[in-house]
Design a protein around this motif. Structure first.
Motif, PDB file in Angstrom:
ATOM      1  N   TRP A 147       7.721  -1.811-103.936  1.00 61.43           N
ATOM      2  CA  TRP A 147       7.254  -1.864-102.551  1.00 61.43           C
ATOM      3  C   TRP A 147       8.005  -2.931-101.765  1.00 61.43           C
ATOM      4  O   TRP A 147       8.446  -2.709-100.633  1.00 61.43           O
ATOM      5  CB  TRP A 147       5.749  -2.146-102.526  1.00 61.43           C
ATOM      6  N   ALA A 148       8.167  -4.129-102.354  1.00 61.20           N
ATOM      7  CA  ALA A 148       8.839  -5.227-101.667  1.00 61.20           C
ATOM      8  C   ALA A 148      10.294  -4.897-101.372  1.00 61.20           C
ATOM      9  O   ALA A 148      10.815  -5.235-100.299  1.00 61.20           O
ATOM     10  CB  ALA A 148       8.737  -6.500-102.499  1.00 61.20           C
ATOM     11  N   LEU A 149      10.963  -4.229-102.286  1.00 64.43           N
ATOM     12  CA  LEU A 149      12.360  -3.867-102.060  1.00 64.43           C
ATOM     13  C   LEU A 149      12.478  -2.813-100.964  1.00 64.43           C
ATOM     14  O   LEU A 149      13.408  -2.838-100.152  1.00 64.43           O
ATOM     15  CB  LEU A 149      12.996  -3.370-103.355  1.00 64.43           C
ATOM     16  N   GLU A 150      11.547  -1.871-100.920  1.00 67.11           N
ATOM     17  CA  GLU A 150      11.559  -0.863 -99.861  1.00 67.11           C
ATOM     18  C   GLU A 150      11.298  -1.490 -98.496  1.00 67.11           C
ATOM     19  O   GLU A 150      11.919  -1.112 -97.493  1.00 67.11           O
ATOM     20  CB  GLU A 150      10.500   0.209-100.145  1.00 67.11           C
ATOM     21  N   LYS A 151      10.409  -2.439 -98.444  1.00 64.80           N
ATOM     22  CA  LYS A 151      10.047  -3.094 -97.193  1.00 64.80           C
ATOM     23  C   LYS A 151      11.080  -4.140 -96.792  1.00 64.80           C
ATOM     24  O   LYS A 151      11.313  -4.395 -95.611  1.00 64.80           O
ATOM     25  CB  LYS A 151       8.676  -3.756 -97.324  1.00 64.80           C
ATOM     26  N   GLY A 152      11.726  -4.731 -97.781  1.00 65.69           N
ATOM     27  CA  GLY A 152      12.619  -5.869 -97.576  1.00 65.69           C
ATOM     28  C   GLY A 152      11.924  -7.123 -98.064  1.00 65.69           C
ATOM     29  O   GLY A 152      10.782  -7.398 -97.687  1.00 65.69           O
ATOM     30  N   ALA A 153      12.603  -7.899 -98.914  1.00 66.98           N
ATOM     31  CA  ALA A 153      11.939  -9.013 -99.589  1.00 66.98           C
ATOM     32  C   ALA A 153      11.378 -10.037 -98.610  1.00 66.98           C
ATOM     33  O   ALA A 153      10.297 -10.592 -98.831  1.00 66.98           O
ATOM     34  CB  ALA A 153      12.917  -9.685-100.558  1.00 66.98           C
ATOM     35  N   GLY A 154      12.089 -10.314 -97.514  1.00 68.82           N
ATOM     36  CA  GLY A 154      11.571 -11.274 -96.549  1.00 68.82           C
ATOM     37  C   GLY A 154      10.335 -10.777 -95.841  1.00 68.82           C
ATOM     38  O   GLY A 154       9.326 -11.482 -95.731  1.00 68.82           O
ATOM     39  N   ALA A 155      10.392  -9.540 -95.345  1.00 70.06           N
ATOM     40  CA  ALA A 155       9.247  -8.965 -94.650  1.00 70.06           C
ATOM     41  C   ALA A 155       8.057  -8.809 -95.587  1.00 70.06           C
ATOM     42  O   ALA A 155       6.904  -8.990 -95.179  1.00 70.06           O
ATOM     43  CB  ALA A 155       9.630  -7.615 -94.051  1.00 70.06           C
ATOM     44  N   ALA A 156       8.323  -8.477 -96.846  1.00 70.67           N
ATOM     45  CA  ALA A 156       7.232  -8.323 -97.810  1.00 70.67           C
ATOM     46  C   ALA A 156       6.527  -9.648 -98.053  1.00 70.67           C
ATOM     47  O   ALA A 156       5.293  -9.725 -98.068  1.00 70.67           O
ATOM     48  CB  ALA A 156       7.777  -7.764 -99.123  1.00 70.67           C
ATOM     49  N   SER A 157       7.291 -10.717 -98.239  1.00 67.03           N
ATOM     50  CA  SER A 157       6.674 -12.025 -98.452  1.00 67.03           C
ATOM     51  C   SER A 157       5.860 -12.441 -97.230  1.00 67.03           C
ATOM     52  O   SER A 157       4.778 -13.014 -97.365  1.00 67.03           O
ATOM     53  CB  SER A 157       7.753 -13.069 -98.749  1.00 67.03           C
ATOM     54  N   ALA A 158       6.363 -12.155 -96.035  1.00 63.48           N
ATOM     55  CA  ALA A 158       5.624 -12.491 -94.821  1.00 63.48           C
ATOM     56  C   ALA A 158       4.310 -11.724 -94.741  1.00 63.48           C
ATOM     57  O   ALA A 158       3.295 -12.259 -94.282  1.00 63.48           O
ATOM     58  CB  ALA A 158       6.486 -12.204 -93.593  1.00 63.48           C
ATOM     59  N   GLU A 159       4.301 -10.482 -95.177  1.00 65.29           N
ATOM     60  CA  GLU A 159       3.069  -9.699 -95.155  1.00 65.29           C
ATOM     61  C   GLU A 159       2.066 -10.202 -96.196  1.00 65.29           C
ATOM     62  O   GLU A 159       0.866 -10.249 -95.943  1.00 65.29           O
ATOM     63  CB  GLU A 159       3.367  -8.225 -95.397  1.00 65.29           C
ATOM     64  N   LEU A 160       2.568 -10.593 -97.347  1.00 66.20           N
ATOM     65  CA  LEU A 160       1.683 -11.085 -98.396  1.00 66.20           C
ATOM     66  C   LEU A 160       1.165 -12.496 -98.115  1.00 66.20           C
ATOM     67  O   LEU A 160       0.109 -12.881 -98.631  1.00 66.20           O
ATOM     68  CB  LEU A 160       2.415 -11.068 -99.738  1.00 66.20           C
ATOM     69  N   LEU A 161       1.898 -13.248 -97.308  1.00 62.78           N
ATOM     70  CA  LEU A 161       1.540 -14.635 -96.994  1.00 62.78           C
ATOM     71  C   LEU A 161       1.468 -14.804 -95.477  1.00 62.78           C
ATOM     72  O   LEU A 161       2.258 -15.541 -94.879  1.00 62.78           O
ATOM     73  CB  LEU A 161       2.561 -15.602 -97.589  1.00 62.78           C
TER      74      LEU A 161
END
Length: 250
Positions: A147-161
Motif C-alpha cells: 500500500w505504501a509503495l502504491e501511495k508513495g512512501a512519503g505520502a503514506a507516512s504522512a497519512e499514518l502520522l
C-alpha cells in the motif's frame, strides 16, 4: 474504515519490532568525532528502533555531541551499546524516549508504522522534527508495504502520522556505509531528503551536516517516494549529482 486500519498490530508486536534488532549493532569507535559545534546547543534525540539504522545514526549523533536515548521494549538489552558511547547515550522504553526527545528518528520495519501512528501519533506531533528512515519492503512488511509503495512512501507516512513534522532521510544509503563515509575527506556525500515543513527541514539539515553529510532537499514529502533502495537517488552521490538526478524526477 481507512485502508491502513486493516494493518493494525498489537502493542507488544510494535514494541518488539522497535527493539528486537538492537543487539546486532556493536558500538562504533569514538575516534574522529568532535562535540557539537561551539555556540550550537545540543539536541535530545530519540531513536525508535535501535537496530542497524537506528543504532548507527544514534551513535553518530552521540559522537557529535547530542544526547541520545535508544529505545527498546527491553532497554536493558541496550546496555553494551549505550555504555560504549559514554554519558550522552542512554536507553529507555519507546514512551520514555519520545518524552525525552526534541527530535525523533523512526527506524523500524514499515509494518510497525500504523501502530506507531495510533499509539504515539499525538506525542510525535508535538516534536519539532520526526526523521522517517523507514522503508516499505513487501517481502518483510506485507500488505502495508505494498500500500505504501502504491501511495508513495512519503505520502503514506504522512497519512499514518497525521500532523507530524516528517522529513524523510537516511533511506537511500545502506546503514553499513554510513560510518565510513560520514567524515571522509574531501567533498561531503549528499544526503537526499524530502519534507513539507521548513523548520523541520532546517533542523534535519543541521543534524545531517553535523555527522558529515551534505543535505540535499529534493522536494516536498511526496517526493519521498524516490528515497528507497535501488532507486536513482540511492547510493553514494555528490550533492550536485543528487540535484541533477532529482531534477529528472516527478
Amino acid at each position: 474504515m481507512e485502508k491502513h486500519d486493516v494493518f493494525d498490530y498489537r502493542r507488544r508486536d510494535f514494541l518488539r519490532i522497535a527493539g528486537s534488532t538492537a543487539l546486532l549493532l556493536a558500538p562504533l569507535p569514538l575516534t574522529g568525532f568532535a562535540a557539537a559545534p561551539p555556540g550550537k546547543a545540543p539536541l535530545k534525540i530519540a531513536t525508535i528502533g535501535s537496530g542497524r539504522i537506528g543504532g548507527t545514526l544514534g551513535t553518530l549523533w552521540a559522537q557529535a555531541g547530542h544526547a541520545v536515548m535508544f529505545s527498546s521494549r527491553h532497554p536493558e538489552q541496550l546496555k553494551d551499546l549505550v555504555e560504549g558511547l559514554g554519558p550522552l547515550a542512554r536507553a529507555g522504553t519507546v514512551e520514555e524516549a519520545i518524552a525525552f526527545a526534541d527530535v525523533v528518528l523512526l527506524a523500524v520495519p514499515y509494518r510497525a508504522m500504523p501502530q506507531i501512528g495510533k499509539e504515539l501519533g499525538r506525542a510525535l506531533a508535538s516534536k519539532a522534527l520526526v526523521l522517517d528512515a523507514t522503508n516499505p519492503i513487501p517481502r518483510r512488511d506485507g500488505d502495508i508495504a505494498k500500500w505504501a509503495l502504491e501511495k508513495g512512501a512519503g505520502a503514506a507516512s504522512a497519512e499514518l502520522l497525521p500532523g507530524v513534522r516528517i522529513v524523510r532521510a537516511f533511506n537511500a544509503i545502506g546503514y553499513a556505509r554510513l560510518p565510513e563515509i560520514a567524515k571522509r575527506r574531501g567533498e561531503a556525500v549528499g544526503m537526499p531528503m524530502a519534507g513539507d515543513d521548513a523548520n523541520a527541514i532546517a533542523l534535519a539539515s543541521k543534524l545531517v551536516r553535523e555527522i558529515g553529510f551534505e543535505p540535499v532537499v529534493i522536494g516536498p514529502l511526496v517526493m519521498g517516494k524516490h528515497l528507497l533502495p535501488r532507486m536513482p537517488l540511492a547510493g553514494v552521490h555528490t550533492p550536485d549529482e543528487l540535484r541533477r538526478i532529482a531534477a529528472t524526477l516527478n
